[in-house]
Design a protein around this motif. Structure first.
Motif, mmCIF file in Angstrom:
data_model
loop_
_atom_site.group_PDB
_atom_site.id
_atom_site.type_symbol
_atom_site.label_atom_id
_atom_site.label_comp_id
_atom_site.label_asym_id
_atom_site.label_seq_id
_atom_site.Cartn_x
_atom_site.Cartn_y
_atom_site.Cartn_z
ATOM 1 N N SER A 32 0.830 -1.208 0.000
ATOM 2 C CA SER A 32 0.000 0.000 0.000
ATOM 3 C C SER A 32 0.865 1.258 0.000
ATOM 4 O O SER A 32 0.544 2.248 -0.669
ATOM 5 N N ALA A 33 1.971 1.221 0.739
ATOM 6 C CA ALA A 33 2.873 2.374 0.787
ATOM 7 C C ALA A 33 3.456 2.674 -0.587
ATOM 8 O O ALA A 33 3.518 3.838 -1.011
ATOM 9 N N ALA A 34 3.869 1.629 -1.306
ATOM 10 C CA ALA A 34 4.438 1.825 -2.648
ATOM 11 C C ALA A 34 3.390 2.349 -3.618
ATOM 12 O O ALA A 34 3.689 3.202 -4.464
ATOM 13 N N LEU A 35 2.166 1.874 -3.519
ATOM 14 C CA LEU A 35 1.098 2.352 -4.387
ATOM 15 C C LEU A 35 0.817 3.839 -4.152
ATOM 16 O O LEU A 35 0.526 4.588 -5.091
ATOM 17 N N LEU A 36 0.914 4.276 -2.901
ATOM 18 C CA LEU A 36 0.713 5.696 -2.607
ATOM 19 C C LEU A 36 1.814 6.551 -3.236
ATOM 20 O O LEU A 36 1.558 7.679 -3.675
ATOM 21 N N VAL A 37 3.025 6.027 -3.273
ATOM 22 C CA VAL A 37 4.119 6.752 -3.935
ATOM 23 C C VAL A 37 3.821 6.911 -5.424
ATOM 24 O O VAL A 37 4.058 7.964 -6.018
ATOM 25 N N ILE A 38 3.274 5.850 -6.025
ATOM 26 C CA ILE A 38 2.930 5.908 -7.444
ATOM 27 C C ILE A 38 1.853 6.965 -7.701
ATOM 28 O O ILE A 38 1.934 7.749 -8.650
ATOM 29 N N ILE A 39 0.830 7.009 -6.831
ATOM 30 C CA ILE A 39 -0.225 8.018 -6.989
ATOM 31 C C ILE A 39 0.338 9.414 -6.744
ATOM 32 O O ILE A 39 -0.036 10.381 -7.419
ATOM 33 N N ALA A 40 1.268 9.518 -5.787
ATOM 34 C CA ALA A 40 1.911 10.814 -5.538
ATOM 35 C C ALA A 40 2.673 11.292 -6.763
ATOM 36 O O ALA A 40 2.736 12.505 -7.032
ATOM 37 N N MET A 41 3.240 10.367 -7.530
ATOM 38 C CA MET A 41 3.923 10.744 -8.774
ATOM 39 C C MET A 41 2.958 11.402 -9.747
ATOM 40 O O MET A 41 3.316 12.365 -10.436
ATOM 41 N N LEU A 42 1.738 10.876 -9.804
ATOM 42 C CA LEU A 42 0.732 11.472 -10.679
ATOM 43 C C LEU A 42 0.415 12.899 -10.246
ATOM 44 O O LEU A 42 0.362 13.815 -11.079
ATOM 45 N N LEU A 43 0.224 13.115 -8.949
ATOM 46 C CA LEU A 43 -0.057 14.456 -8.451
ATOM 47 C C LEU A 43 1.119 15.397 -8.711
ATOM 48 O O LEU A 43 0.930 16.571 -9.052
ATOM 49 N N ASP A 44 2.331 14.868 -8.549
ATOM 50 C CA ASP A 44 3.519 15.687 -8.787
ATOM 51 C C ASP A 44 3.618 16.099 -10.254
ATOM 52 O O ASP A 44 4.061 17.205 -10.568
ATOM 53 N N GLY A 45 3.208 15.201 -11.156
ATOM 54 C CA GLY A 45 3.230 15.541 -12.568
ATOM 55 C C GLY A 45 2.157 16.534 -12.961
ATOM 56 O O GLY A 45 2.284 17.237 -13.975
ATOM 57 N N LEU A 46 1.103 16.610 -12.144
ATOM 58 C CA LEU A 46 -0.012 17.498 -12.476
ATOM 59 C C LEU A 46 0.173 18.919 -11.949
ATOM 60 O O LEU A 46 -0.286 19.870 -12.580
ATOM 61 N N ASP A 47 0.825 19.063 -10.782
ATOM 62 C CA ASP A 47 0.851 20.397 -10.170
ATOM 63 C C ASP A 47 1.505 21.449 -11.064
ATOM 64 O O ASP A 47 0.998 22.556 -11.235
ATOM 65 N N GLY A 48 2.653 21.097 -11.650
ATOM 66 C CA GLY A 48 3.323 22.057 -12.524
ATOM 67 C C GLY A 48 2.533 22.335 -13.787
ATOM 68 O O GLY A 48 2.471 23.481 -14.258
ATOM 69 N N ARG A 49 1.922 21.296 -14.354
ATOM 70 C CA ARG A 49 1.130 21.481 -15.572
ATOM 71 C C ARG A 49 -0.108 22.338 -15.302
ATOM 72 O O ARG A 49 -0.498 23.159 -16.131
ATOM 73 N N VAL A 50 -0.727 22.116 -14.145
ATOM 74 C CA VAL A 50 -1.883 22.934 -13.782
ATOM 75 C C VAL A 50 -1.461 24.393 -13.601
ATOM 76 O O VAL A 50 -2.144 25.314 -14.055
ATOM 77 N N ALA A 51 -0.315 24.601 -12.945
ATOM 78 C CA ALA A 51 0.171 25.970 -12.733
ATOM 79 C C ALA A 51 0.447 26.671 -14.060
ATOM 80 O O ALA A 51 0.113 27.849 -14.236
ATOM 81 N N ARG A 52 1.051 25.937 -15.007
ATOM 82 C CA ARG A 52 1.333 26.552 -16.309
ATOM 83 C C ARG A 52 0.052 26.783 -17.100
ATOM 84 O O ARG A 52 -0.071 27.784 -17.814
ATOM 85 N N ALA A 53 -0.897 25.855 -16.985
ATOM 86 C CA ALA A 53 -2.170 26.018 -17.702
ATOM 87 C C ALA A 53 -2.935 27.224 -17.190
ATOM 88 O O ALA A 53 -3.568 27.948 -17.970
#
Length: 244
Positions: A32-53
């Motif tokens: 479960s801990a590793a899966l949360l890291v994977i989901i956190a990667m998705l959020l990390d990839g979105l924050d900068g793109r959302v800011a630029r958008a």
């Protein structure tokens, strides 16, 4: 004002998942801990793109992102690997050193990223989310892989983060402003898939991240080989001139 806060919500979500991941791994819930890291990667990839958008990029958001990444992709994956594979190692000092080196190199990588201008289109050094994703998913296969290989992998990923190798940053793949409404659905869908396919998803993510990590090695080897050939030719010509 609300628009400026939206990217930071994703960043804080990334941080929250990293903290929960550490807590879960402490209680032995490595999968479960590793899966949360994977989901956190998705959020990390979105924050900068959302800011630029939304055209709301800021130095505050950049620093918050870096601090969150140290936790979610530095400390959390290292702790997951320690709990999964390194805890019973002898001597324990080797496990402690390998576990500590990874987040330290991640922090150094982020500090360099924040103060040094990079090459357009590329990251210098393996990005910490990719390195953390590889380490967290590798921990899921600790029963199939020898602990010495996991130690070597941890140290290799640490080195790649602080290396001068170039990795594509994919920042040109922006997020259209009209697609903002779909982001919560994408995040929810990713979380559901990760929960439903807890065995398959990590394998797919690991394969993709390993390809990305090895890409930098391949490109740098290709760049070094011609240099060595040129040097060899230059030395050969010097010897011929000297003999003549």
């Amino acid at each position: 004002m609300i628009a400026k806060s939206i990217p930071n919500v994703f960043t804080i979500g990334n941080l929250v998942l990293g903290v929960i991941s550490i807590i879960l791994s402490f209680h032995g819930e490595v999968n479960s801990a590793a899966l949360l890291v994977i989901i956190a990667m998705l959020l990390d990839g979105l924050d900068g793109r959302v800011a630029r958008a939304l055209n709301v990029t800021s130095e505050f958001g950049k620093e918050l992102d870096s601090l969150s990444d140290v936790i979610s992709f530095g400390v959390a994956p290292a702790f997951i690997m320690y709990q999964a594979a390194f805890m019973e190692m002898t001597p324990p000092a080797l496990a402690w050193i390998a576990t500590a080196i990874f987040p330290i190199c991640g922090a150094l990588r982020l500090a360099r990223f924040n103060v040094i201008d990079g090459i357009p289109g590329y990251f210098i050094g393996l990005p910490i989310p990719a390195a953390g994703g590889v380490l967290a998913t590798l921990a899921l296969f600790h029963n199939e892989l020898h602990v010495s290989l996991l130690i070597i992998s941890t140290l290799a990923l640490s080195f790649l983060m602080i290396s001068n190798m170039k990795y594509p940053n994919f920042k040109k793949l922006g997020l259209p402003k009209a697609a903002m409404w779909a982001i919560p659905l994408v995040v929810a869908g990713a979380a559901i898939l990760a929960y439903l396919f807890q065995q398959a998803i990590p394998k797919v993510i690991l394969a993709l991240l390993l390809l990305y990590a090895l890409w930098g090695l391949k490109k740098n080897v290709e760049r070094l080989v011609p240099r060595r050939r040129r040097r060899h030719r230059a030395h050969a010509e010097e010897r011929r001139e000297h003999n003549a």
